[in-house]
Design a protein around this motif. Structure first.
Motif, PDB file in Angstrom:
ATOM      1  N   VAL A  39       0.847  -1.197   0.000  1.00 17.36           N
ATOM      2  CA  VAL A  39       0.000   0.000   0.000  1.00 17.36           C
ATOM      3  C   VAL A  39       0.880   1.244   0.000  1.00 17.36           C
ATOM      4  CG1 VAL A  39      -1.653   1.366   1.343  1.00 17.36           C
ATOM      5  CG2 VAL A  39      -2.000  -1.103   1.086  1.00 17.36           C
ATOM      6  N   GLU A  40       1.863   1.265   0.891  1.00 13.40           N
ATOM      7  CA  GLU A  40       2.739   2.430   0.990  1.00 13.40           C
ATOM      8  C   GLU A  40       3.542   2.664  -0.293  1.00 13.40           C
ATOM      9  OE1 GLU A  40       5.209   2.538   4.465  1.00 13.40           O
ATOM     10  OE2 GLU A  40       3.494   2.779   5.803  1.00 13.40           O
ATOM     11  N   ARG A  41       3.888   1.605  -0.994  1.00 15.00           N
ATOM     12  CA  ARG A  41       4.642   1.743  -2.240  1.00 15.00           C
ATOM     13  C   ARG A  41       3.738   2.032  -3.439  1.00 15.00           C
ATOM     14  NH1 ARG A  41       7.265  -3.229  -3.358  1.00 15.00           N
ATOM     15  NH2 ARG A  41       5.970  -4.201  -1.786  1.00 15.00           N
ATOM     16  N   GLY A  42       2.427   2.026  -3.224  1.00 11.23           N
ATOM     17  CA  GLY A  42       1.486   2.345  -4.288  1.00 11.23           C
ATOM     18  C   GLY A  42       1.266   1.225  -5.275  1.00 11.23           C
ATOM     19  N   ILE A  43       1.607  -0.009  -4.889  1.00 15.11           N
ATOM     20  CA  ILE A  43       1.403  -1.137  -5.800  1.00 15.11           C
ATOM     21  C   ILE A  43       0.172  -1.965  -5.429  1.00 15.11           C
ATOM     22  CG2 ILE A  43       3.808  -1.258  -6.493  1.00 15.11           C
ATOM     23  CD1 ILE A  43       4.094  -3.701  -4.675  1.00 15.11           C
ATOM     24  N   ARG A  44      -0.382  -1.700  -4.265  1.00 12.63           N
ATOM     25  CA  ARG A  44      -1.627  -2.352  -3.845  1.00 12.63           C
ATOM     26  C   ARG A  44      -2.772  -1.379  -4.030  1.00 12.63           C
ATOM     27  NH1 ARG A  44      -2.137  -7.788  -2.725  1.00 12.63           N
ATOM     28  NH2 ARG A  44      -0.255  -8.532  -1.737  1.00 12.63           N
ATOM     29  N   ASN A  45      -3.942  -1.919  -4.285  1.00 13.66           N
ATOM     30  CA  ASN A  45      -5.143  -1.113  -4.466  1.00 13.66           C
ATOM     31  C   ASN A  45      -6.079  -1.420  -3.300  1.00 13.66           C
ATOM     32  OD1 ASN A  45      -7.010   0.552  -5.651  1.00 13.66           O
ATOM     33  ND2 ASN A  45      -7.761  -0.994  -7.068  1.00 13.66           N
ATOM     34  N   PRO A  46      -5.909  -0.724  -2.168  1.00 15.99           N
ATOM     35  CA  PRO A  46      -6.704  -1.067  -0.990  1.00 15.99           C
ATOM     36  C   PRO A  46      -8.185  -0.747  -1.179  1.00 15.99           C
ATOM     37  CG  PRO A  46      -5.454   0.933  -0.596  1.00 15.99           C
ATOM     38  CD  PRO A  46      -5.010   0.398  -1.919  1.00 15.99           C
ATOM     39  N   THR A  47      -9.017  -1.609  -0.641  1.00 17.41           N
ATOM     40  CA  THR A  47     -10.459  -1.372  -0.671  1.00 17.41           C
ATOM     41  C   THR A  47     -10.808  -0.287   0.350  1.00 17.41           C
ATOM     42  OG1 THR A  47     -10.952  -2.983   1.060  1.00 17.41           O
ATOM     43  CG2 THR A  47     -10.883  -3.810  -1.224  1.00 17.41           C
ATOM     44  N   VAL A  48     -12.032   0.182   0.302  1.00 17.77           N
ATOM     45  CA  VAL A  48     -12.443   1.183   1.288  1.00 17.77           C
ATOM     46  C   VAL A  48     -12.435   0.588   2.696  1.00 17.77           C
ATOM     47  CG1 VAL A  48     -13.745   2.622  -0.309  1.00 17.77           C
ATOM     48  CG2 VAL A  48     -14.903   0.759   0.865  1.00 17.77           C
ATOM     49  N   LEU A  49     -12.692  -0.702   2.815  1.00 17.70           N
ATOM     50  CA  LEU A  49     -12.636  -1.338   4.136  1.00 17.70           C
ATOM     51  C   LEU A  49     -11.211  -1.357   4.687  1.00 17.70           C
ATOM     52  CD1 LEU A  49     -15.082  -4.328   3.564  1.00 17.70           C
ATOM     53  CD2 LEU A  49     -15.522  -2.183   4.777  1.00 17.70           C
ATOM     54  N   ILE A  50     -10.238  -1.629   3.829  1.00 14.93           N
ATOM     55  CA  ILE A  50      -8.833  -1.615   4.243  1.00 14.93           C
ATOM     56  C   ILE A  50      -8.422  -0.189   4.606  1.00 14.93           C
ATOM     57  CG2 ILE A  50      -6.451  -1.980   3.492  1.00 14.93           C
ATOM     58  CD1 ILE A  50      -7.967  -4.598   3.995  1.00 14.93           C
ATOM     59  N   ALA A  51      -8.836   0.783   3.782  1.00 18.02           N
ATOM     60  CA  ALA A  51      -8.518   2.188   4.074  1.00 18.02           C
ATOM     61  C   ALA A  51      -9.108   2.592   5.424  1.00 18.02           C
ATOM     62  CB  ALA A  51      -9.031   3.093   2.965  1.00 18.02           C
ATOM     63  N   ALA A  52     -10.305   2.132   5.711  1.00 12.89           N
ATOM     64  CA  ALA A  52     -10.943   2.445   6.990  1.00 12.89           C
ATOM     65  C   ALA A  52     -10.180   1.818   8.154  1.00 12.89           C
ATOM     66  CB  ALA A  52     -12.395   1.978   6.992  1.00 12.89           C
ATOM     67  N   LYS A  53      -9.725   0.577   7.986  1.00 11.85           N
ATOM     68  CA  LYS A  53      -8.939  -0.084   9.036  1.00 11.85           C
ATOM     69  C   LYS A  53      -7.643   0.676   9.306  1.00 11.85           C
ATOM     70  CE  LYS A  53     -10.033  -5.004   8.719  1.00 11.85           C
ATOM     71  NZ  LYS A  53      -9.404  -6.317   8.519  1.00 11.85           N
ATOM     72  N   LEU A  54      -6.943   1.033   8.221  1.00 10.95           N
ATOM     73  CA  LEU A  54      -5.682   1.752   8.367  1.00 10.95           C
ATOM     74  C   LEU A  54      -5.907   3.116   9.017  1.00 10.95           C
ATOM     75  CD1 LEU A  54      -4.067   0.869   4.932  1.00 10.95           C
ATOM     76  CD2 LEU A  54      -3.310   0.057   7.180  1.00 10.95           C
ATOM     77  N   ALA A  55      -6.928   3.833   8.553  1.00 12.52           N
ATOM     78  CA  ALA A  55      -7.219   5.155   9.098  1.00 12.52           C
ATOM     79  C   ALA A  55      -7.556   5.078  10.583  1.00 12.52           C
ATOM     80  CB  ALA A  55      -8.362   5.802   8.317  1.00 12.52           C
ATOM     81  N   ALA A  56      -8.310   4.069  10.977  1.00 11.53           N
ATOM     82  CA  ALA A  56      -8.679   3.925  12.388  1.00 11.53           C
ATOM     83  C   ALA A  56      -7.441   3.758  13.262  1.00 11.53           C
ATOM     84  CB  ALA A  56      -9.627   2.738  12.569  1.00 11.53           C
ATOM     85  N   VAL A  57      -6.526   2.919  12.823  1.00  5.02           N
ATOM     86  CA  VAL A  57      -5.293   2.709  13.592  1.00  5.02           C
ATOM     87  C   VAL A  57      -4.445   3.980  13.605  1.00  5.02           C
ATOM     88  CG1 VAL A  57      -3.143   1.400  13.716  1.00  5.02           C
ATOM     89  CG2 VAL A  57      -5.275   0.224  13.166  1.00  5.02           C
ATOM     90  N   LEU A  58      -4.440   4.695  12.485  1.00  6.12           N
ATOM     91  CA  LEU A  58      -3.637   5.911  12.377  1.00  6.12           C
ATOM     92  C   LEU A  58      -4.291   7.115  13.055  1.00  6.12           C
ATOM     93  CD1 LEU A  58      -2.531   5.447   8.676  1.00  6.12           C
ATOM     94  CD2 LEU A  58      -1.095   5.167  10.719  1.00  6.12           C
ATOM     95  N   GLY A  59      -5.546   6.971  13.457  1.00  6.57           N
ATOM     96  CA  GLY A  59      -6.242   8.044  14.163  1.00  6.57           C
ATOM     97  C   GLY A  59      -6.670   9.199  13.268  1.00  6.57           C
ATOM     98  N   VAL A  60      -6.967   8.880  12.004  1.00  8.05           N
ATOM     99  CA  VAL A  60      -7.427   9.909  11.061  1.00  8.05           C
ATOM    100  C   VAL A  60      -8.697   9.436  10.381  1.00  8.05           C
ATOM    101  CG1 VAL A  60      -5.094  10.797  10.645  1.00  8.05           C
ATOM    102  CG2 VAL A  60      -6.020   9.039   9.130  1.00  8.05           C
ATOM    103  N   GLU A  61      -9.412  10.364   9.779  1.00  5.84           N
ATOM    104  CA  GLU A  61     -10.576  10.012   8.979  1.00  5.84           C
ATOM    105  C   GLU A  61     -10.094   9.343   7.691  1.00  5.84           C
ATOM    106  OE1 GLU A  61     -13.857  10.280   9.658  1.00  5.84           O
ATOM    107  OE2 GLU A  61     -13.194  10.887  11.657  1.00  5.84           O
ATOM    108  N   PRO A  62     -10.797   8.346   7.187  1.00  9.16           N
ATOM    109  CA  PRO A  62     -10.385   7.685   5.942  1.00  9.16           C
ATOM    110  C   PRO A  62     -10.159   8.657   4.784  1.00  9.16           C
ATOM    111  CG  PRO A  62     -12.109   6.414   6.986  1.00  9.16           C
ATOM    112  CD  PRO A  62     -11.982   7.700   7.765  1.00  9.16           C
ATOM    113  N   SER A  63     -10.926   9.728   4.737  1.00  9.74           N
ATOM    114  CA  SER A  63     -10.774  10.711   3.654  1.00  9.74           C
ATOM    115  C   SER A  63      -9.392  11.348   3.643  1.00  9.74           C
ATOM    116  CB  SER A  63     -11.846  11.799   3.764  1.00  9.74           C
ATOM    117  OG  SER A  63     -11.712  12.506   4.986  1.00  9.74           O
TER     118      SER A  63
END
Length: 70
Positions: A39-63
């Motif tokens: 994901v960080e290297r831009g070679i994965r295409n995360p779903t909105v569910l994955i983006a939501a999981k990552l954002a939750a851990v990072l303490g930011v809104e998915p947007s």
């Protein structure tokens, strides 16, 4: 810029701000470390569910993961 690269850059930015390693972020988001790396290297295409999981851990809104940064 490719949206995958934007998301990846933002995930890395917020991960580094929180002081998490890729491994810690992956564990807390219930993902594999190599997936987070992709994901960080831009070679994965995360779903909105994955983006939501990552954002939750990072303490930011998915947007926030979709915003262009300079």
């Amino acid at each position: 810029m490719d949206i995958r690269a934007v998301v990846g850059k933002n995930v890395r930015h917020f991960r580094e701000l929180t002081g998490l390693s890729q491994e810690e972020l992956a564990f807390d988001a219930d993902l594999h470390r190599t997936y987070v790396s992709g994901v960080e290297r831009g070679i994965r295409n995360p779903t909105v569910l994955i983006a939501a999981k990552l954002a939750a851990v990072l303490g930011v809104e998915p947007s926030k993961l979709l915003e262009l940064r300079s």
